[in-house]
Design a protein around this motif. Structure first.
Motif, short mmCIF file in Angstrom:
data_model
loop_
_atom_site.label_atom_id
_atom_site.label_comp_id
_atom_site.label_asym_id
_atom_site.label_seq_id
_atom_site.Cartn_x
_atom_site.Cartn_y
_atom_site.Cartn_z
N LEU A 117 7.14 8.85 -12.64
CA LEU A 117 7.41 7.60 -13.35
C LEU A 117 7.79 6.48 -12.38
O LEU A 117 7.28 5.36 -12.46
N VAL A 118 8.68 6.80 -11.45
CA VAL A 118 9.16 5.79 -10.51
C VAL A 118 8.07 5.39 -9.52
O VAL A 118 7.85 4.20 -9.26
N TYR A 119 7.39 6.39 -8.97
CA TYR A 119 6.37 6.11 -7.95
C TYR A 119 5.26 5.23 -8.50
O TYR A 119 4.92 4.19 -7.92
N ASN A 120 4.70 5.63 -9.63
CA ASN A 120 3.58 4.87 -10.19
C ASN A 120 4.02 3.53 -10.76
O ASN A 120 3.28 2.55 -10.71
N GLY A 121 5.21 3.49 -11.29
CA GLY A 121 5.73 2.22 -11.80
C GLY A 121 6.02 1.23 -10.70
O GLY A 121 5.97 0.01 -10.93
N ASP B 38 0.85 -1.18 0.00
CA ASP B 38 0.00 0.00 0.00
C ASP B 38 0.89 1.24 0.00
O ASP B 38 1.63 1.47 0.96
N MET B 39 0.83 2.02 -1.07
CA MET B 39 1.70 3.18 -1.22
C MET B 39 1.19 4.37 -0.41
O MET B 39 -0.02 4.55 -0.25
N PRO B 40 2.08 5.21 0.11
CA PRO B 40 1.68 6.31 1.00
C PRO B 40 0.85 7.40 0.35
O PRO B 40 0.00 8.01 0.99
N MET B 41 1.07 7.66 -0.94
CA MET B 41 0.35 8.73 -1.63
C MET B 41 -0.68 8.19 -2.60
O MET B 41 -1.04 8.84 -3.58
N GLY B 42 -1.19 7.00 -2.33
CA GLY B 42 -2.19 6.40 -3.20
C GLY B 42 -1.58 5.36 -4.12
O GLY B 42 -0.40 5.43 -4.47
N GLY B 43 -2.40 4.37 -4.50
CA GLY B 43 -1.92 3.29 -5.33
C GLY B 43 -1.45 2.12 -4.49
O GLY B 43 -0.98 2.31 -3.35
N TYR C 24 4.28 0.36 -8.17
CA TYR C 24 3.16 -0.51 -7.77
C TYR C 24 2.42 -1.09 -8.98
O TYR C 24 1.93 -2.22 -8.92
N LEU C 25 2.36 -0.35 -10.08
CA LEU C 25 1.68 -0.89 -11.25
C LEU C 25 2.52 -1.96 -11.94
O LEU C 25 1.99 -2.98 -12.42
#
Length: 227
Positions: free
Chosen positions: A191-195, A77-82, A197-198
């Motif tokens: 790019l790094v943050y969303n990548g 579970d990521m801290p800023m969503g996702g 978890y996705l």
């Protein structure tokens, strides 16, 4: 200086542009136009006036329900969503694989609105639309490959890339202030943050779908869904 953006002076990262209220409105309008255009294209491809059958509504609702349940099982579970979930994106992409682009987009957009109700993270209306309606709605792009060989794997990959694109836009535009804490430029941070978890969920899902017994089982489910 444009009415759509204003220049921000930052000693650490240098000057950059930030969207104004009119700029945010234009961004939302462009994304709405893109979504409507995709629905129009899908409607022409599948035949104007074609109505959803009871079977399609039932299977789409079942897929959306499974997606909601599995989205609550969060491996990371990521801290800023996702988050990395238990294959929740797969169930949304299945509707596009079953019923084509129009059915996939409509179900995925509805799923995004449902996620907004269940687990909202809102800082502005444009961010809300980007993160929920457009990002989750993009999973419906899986319908592009509904009639092709290995259509589920191809469609899933395209759907996840579509979600990644909108999540990247959201991170770069609406959450750019967090990038400095990691000593990154906003685009790199997004790019790094969303990548982070996705990417893992997509990779594990594609490996799972590629397993022959799983692929055969999903093909059988598709036969029942299409009728």
């Amino acid at each position: 200086m444009s009415v759509f953006a204003k220049e921000i002076v930052d000693e650490e990262w240098g000057n950059y542009f930030e969207l104004t209220g009119l700029g945010y409105g234009a961004l939302v309008a462009l994304m709405c136009a893109a979504l409507l255009g995709a629905c129009f294209f899908a409607g022409r491809k599948e035949g104007n006036g074609k109505k959803f059958s009871t079977r399609q509504l039932v299977f789409s609702a079942m897929a959306m329900a499974l997606a909601v349940v599995t989205s609550m099982i969060k491996v990371v579970d990521m801290p800023m969503g996702g988050s990395v979930t238990l294959f929740s994106m797969l169930f949304v992409c299945l509707t596009g694989y079953w019923y084509g682009l129009r059915g996939g987009l409509m179900t995925a957009a509805a799923y995004g609105i449902l996620q907004l109700i269940i687990d909202p993270y809102i800082i502005s209306i444009p961010q809300m639309l980007t993160d929920y309606v457009f990002a989750f709605g993009a999973l419906g792009l899986s319908g592009i490959f509904s009639g092709s060989k290995n259509g589920l794997v191809k469609g899933y990959a395209v759907g996840v890339l579509g979600r990644y694109f909108f999540s990247f836009l959201s991170g770069m535009i609406f959450f750019r202030s967090y990038a400095s804490a990691y000593h990154m430029a906003a685009p790199v941070y997004s790019l790094v943050y969303n990548g982070s978890y996705l990417g893992p969920e997509a990779l594990v899902t594609i490996i799972l779908v590629a397993v022959p017994p799983v692929g055969k089982g999903l093909a059988k489910v598709r036969e029942m869904a299409v009728g």
